[in-house]
Design an enzyme around this catalytic site. Structure first.
Site, PDB file in Angstrom:
ATOM      1  CB  CYS A 129      -0.887  -0.040   1.241  1.00 17.55           C
ATOM      2  SG  CYS A 129      -1.905   1.423   1.433  1.00 17.55           S
ATOM      3  CD  GLU A 146      -8.211  11.081  -4.596  1.00 19.09           C
ATOM      4  OE1 GLU A 146      -8.784  10.528  -3.644  1.00 19.09           O
ATOM      5  OE2 GLU A 146      -8.157  10.569  -5.736  1.00 19.09           O
ATOM      6  CB  SER A 153      -8.141   3.746  -3.156  1.00 17.22           C
ATOM      7  OG  SER A 153      -9.214   4.086  -2.329  1.00 17.22           O
ATOM      8  CB  SER A 159     -13.155   6.258  -0.557  1.00 16.72           C
ATOM      9  OG  SER A 159     -11.901   5.667  -0.729  1.00 16.72           O
ATOM     10  CG  LEU A 160     -20.255   4.867  -1.730  1.00 10.52           C
ATOM     11  CD1 LEU A 160     -20.279   5.887  -2.859  1.00 10.52           C
ATOM     12  CD2 LEU A 160     -21.004   3.597  -2.164  1.00 10.52           C
ATOM     13  CG  HIS A 161     -16.224   5.955   3.298  1.00  6.23           C
ATOM     14  ND1 HIS A 161     -15.822   4.651   3.455  1.00  6.23           N
ATOM     15  CD2 HIS A 161     -15.131   6.631   2.881  1.00  6.23           C
ATOM     16  CE1 HIS A 161     -14.538   4.543   3.156  1.00  6.23           C
ATOM     17  NE2 HIS A 161     -14.094   5.727   2.797  1.00  6.23           N
ATOM     18  CG  ASN A 211      -7.913   1.741  11.229  1.00  2.00           C
ATOM     19  OD1 ASN A 211      -7.728   0.953  12.138  1.00  2.00           O
ATOM     20  ND2 ASN A 211      -7.458   1.557  10.004  1.00  2.00           N
ATOM     21  CB  CYS A 250      -5.095   6.050   6.283  1.00  2.95           C
ATOM     22  SG  CYS A 250      -4.417   6.655   4.776  1.00  2.95           S
TER      23      CYS A 250
HETATM   24  N1  SAH Z   1      -7.550   9.337  -1.147  1.00  3.18           N
HETATM   25  C1  SAH Z   1      -7.818   8.006  -1.570  1.00  3.18           C
HETATM   26  C2  SAH Z   1      -6.811   6.969  -1.103  1.00  3.18           C
HETATM   27  C3  SAH Z   1      -6.273   7.080   0.287  1.00  3.18           C
HETATM   28  S1  SAH Z   1      -7.318   6.674   1.629  1.00  3.18           S
HETATM   29  C4  SAH Z   1      -9.231   7.608  -1.199  1.00  3.18           C
HETATM   30  O1  SAH Z   1      -9.913   8.402  -0.570  1.00  3.18           O
HETATM   31  O2  SAH Z   1      -9.667   6.537  -1.574  1.00  3.18           O
HETATM   32  C5  SAH Z   1      -7.483   4.929   1.533  1.00  3.18           C
HETATM   33  C6  SAH Z   1      -8.793   4.413   2.091  1.00  3.18           C
HETATM   34  O3  SAH Z   1      -8.800   4.478   3.525  1.00  3.18           O
HETATM   35  C7  SAH Z   1     -10.008   5.185   1.634  1.00  3.18           C
HETATM   36  O4  SAH Z   1     -11.048   4.295   1.361  1.00  3.18           O
HETATM   37  C8  SAH Z   1     -10.328   6.030   2.862  1.00  3.18           C
HETATM   38  O5  SAH Z   1     -11.632   6.489   2.835  1.00  3.18           O
HETATM   39  C9  SAH Z   1     -10.013   5.038   3.959  1.00  3.18           C
HETATM   40  N2  SAH Z   1      -9.829   5.610   5.285  1.00  3.18           N
HETATM   41  C10 SAH Z   1      -9.280   6.786   5.635  1.00  3.18           C
HETATM   42  N3  SAH Z   1      -9.294   6.945   6.971  1.00  3.18           N
HETATM   43  C11 SAH Z   1      -9.836   5.825   7.464  1.00  3.18           C
HETATM   44  C12 SAH Z   1     -10.139   5.385   8.776  1.00  3.18           C
HETATM   45  N4  SAH Z   1      -9.871   6.135   9.836  1.00  3.18           N
HETATM   46  N5  SAH Z   1     -10.702   4.168   8.910  1.00  3.18           N
HETATM   47  C13 SAH Z   1     -10.987   3.398   7.844  1.00  3.18           C
HETATM   48  N6  SAH Z   1     -10.750   3.749   6.590  1.00  3.18           N
HETATM   49  C14 SAH Z   1     -10.190   4.964   6.398  1.00  3.18           C
END
Ligand code: SAH
Length: 356
Positions: free
Chosen positions: A109, A164, A194, A217-219, A293, A334
């Site tokens: 990663c 990003e 991602s 990254s949808l969430h 996390n 992260c």
């Molecule tokens: N900027 C990109 C890639 C880096 S973040 C993106 O947004 O996809 C990598 C992944 O970790 C993304 O899915 C992000 O939403 C997730 N992420 C960031 N902080 C997190 C956390 N505290 N717990 C779980 N996933 C997290």
């Protein structure tokens, strides 16, 4: 000349390197030899180029810099061989890289920026803001240095570390082409990118028709909730994002993976599951559920309903799995390691089974 003002040799592709080397009065096959030293043998100093004369090596080192990363911190999981690195960059900044072991091989990663300007509420990488883009060489070196240090071969890459990737589009594409063209070139099918949803760049990427896997990254599955936790959604709404995702799938035939980090009481309710089913139902994709996390700067809590949520999606016909937690004993969200590394000014290597 100041090292950082010299040409960054590791960021040059074959053609660019050949142009530089022939401009120095050497034959094109020299450029091939040098490219091989840099990207196949992955040497870290010009002096190791043993089939190049000492005099020309001297000229090379005057014109080019050969960047290196310094291991500022290293955490090794006692449970599953996961290794987290905090790499120091030539200008003193630092980024994180994580090596994970799966049945199908080692996955790395990597980070694409120092800091991030996307502002996702739950993410540690964005708290101190954006510092700068990483160069192609600095992304490659995360692979080369990790392979050197660990003695393990990296089989696949995920662009999911700090930053990003689609906000550093040109450098990321150059990095991918370097990775793809080196001696034992890695197929882009082994790489996942991602993104939080930079829609215009998803279209650009689709046009390239590579085998790259796109993770979104949808969430959250409604604009209201997603905009609250991910500012990018105020610029590109969900309908635009989904349209771009469909286009990507049509153009590349690659199934999209949606990341959904479950936060207690925020996006893990029965209603949230239904909204997600409404949004993704009928689209050939994969949903990756991740227990969030927890980071100390925010009060989001890990969901206790992960399994129930997964079952609800699967019952509705979605393809959903819960991401396996790796390196639980060195679990840093992260961007957290970089923040800690900066605060503690840590410059030591560590092996630990404990908390950061
Ligand atoms: N900027 C990109 C890639 C880096 S973040 C993106 O947004 O996809 C990598 C992944 O970790 C993304 O899915 C992000 O939403 C997730 N992420 C960031 N902080 C997190 C956390 N505290 N717990 C779980 N996933 C997290």
């Amino acid at each position: 000349m100041d090292e950082l003002q010299k040409i960054d040799i590791l960021s040059l592709d074959r053609e660019e390197l050949a142009a530089e080397i022939t401009a120095m009065g050497e034959k094109a096959f020299r450029a091939k030899q040098i490219y091989d030293w840099l990207h196949v043998k992955k040497i870290s100093d010009f002096s190791q180029m043993s089939n190049i004369s000492a005099q020309f090596r001297e000229e090379l080192s005057k014109k080019f810099c050969l960047k290196q990363l310094i291991i500022k911190k290293k955490l090794v999981s006692a449970i599953d061989n996961t290794v987290k690195y905090l790499y120091g960059l030539p200008d003193g900044e630092a980024v994180e890289t994580v090596l994970m072991e799966y049945k199908h091989g080692n996955s790395l990663c990597i980070s694409t920026q120092v800091g991030c300007r996307m502002g996702c509420r739950f993410c540690a990488s964005t708290i101190a803001g954006f510092v700068r883009h990483l160069l192609p060489s600095e992304m490659l070196l995360q692979i080369y240095e990790t392979e050197r240090d660990s003695g393990r071969h990296v089989d696949s890459i995920v662009l999911m570390g700090i930053g990003e990737p689609l906000d550093n589009y040109d450098n990321v594409l150059k990095f991918l082409s370097l990775l793809n063209s080196e001696g034992d070139g890695m197929s882009l099918r082994h790489i996942s990118l991602s993104t939080c949803g930079v829609v215009n760049r998803i279209y650009d990427l689709a046009e390239l028709k590579t085998g790259l896997t796109l993770s979104i990254s949808l969430h959250a599955a409604t604009d209201e909730r997603r905009s609250e936790i991910m500012p990018i959604n105020r610029k590109f709404h969900l309908d635009e994002l989904m349209k771009a995702c469909r286009y990507y799938f049509e153009q590349t035939g690659r199934r999209i993976s949606f990341e959904y980090s479950l936060i207690e009481g925020v996006n893990d309710t029965e209603q949230s599951a239904q909204e997600l089913i409404n949004l993704l139902g009928g689209f050939n994709c994969h949903v990756n559920l991740i227990p969030i996390n927890e980071i100390r700067e925010r009060d989001f809590r890990k969901s206790r309903s992960v399994e129930r949520f997964r079952k609800r999606l699967c019952d509705a016909g979605l393809n959903a799995t819960v991401r396996r937690t790796l390196g639980a004993d060195i679990n840093a969200a992260c961007g957290q390691l970089r923040r800690d590394g900066g605060l503690n000014n840590a410059d030591n290597k560590q092996t630990t089974g404990g908390e950061l």
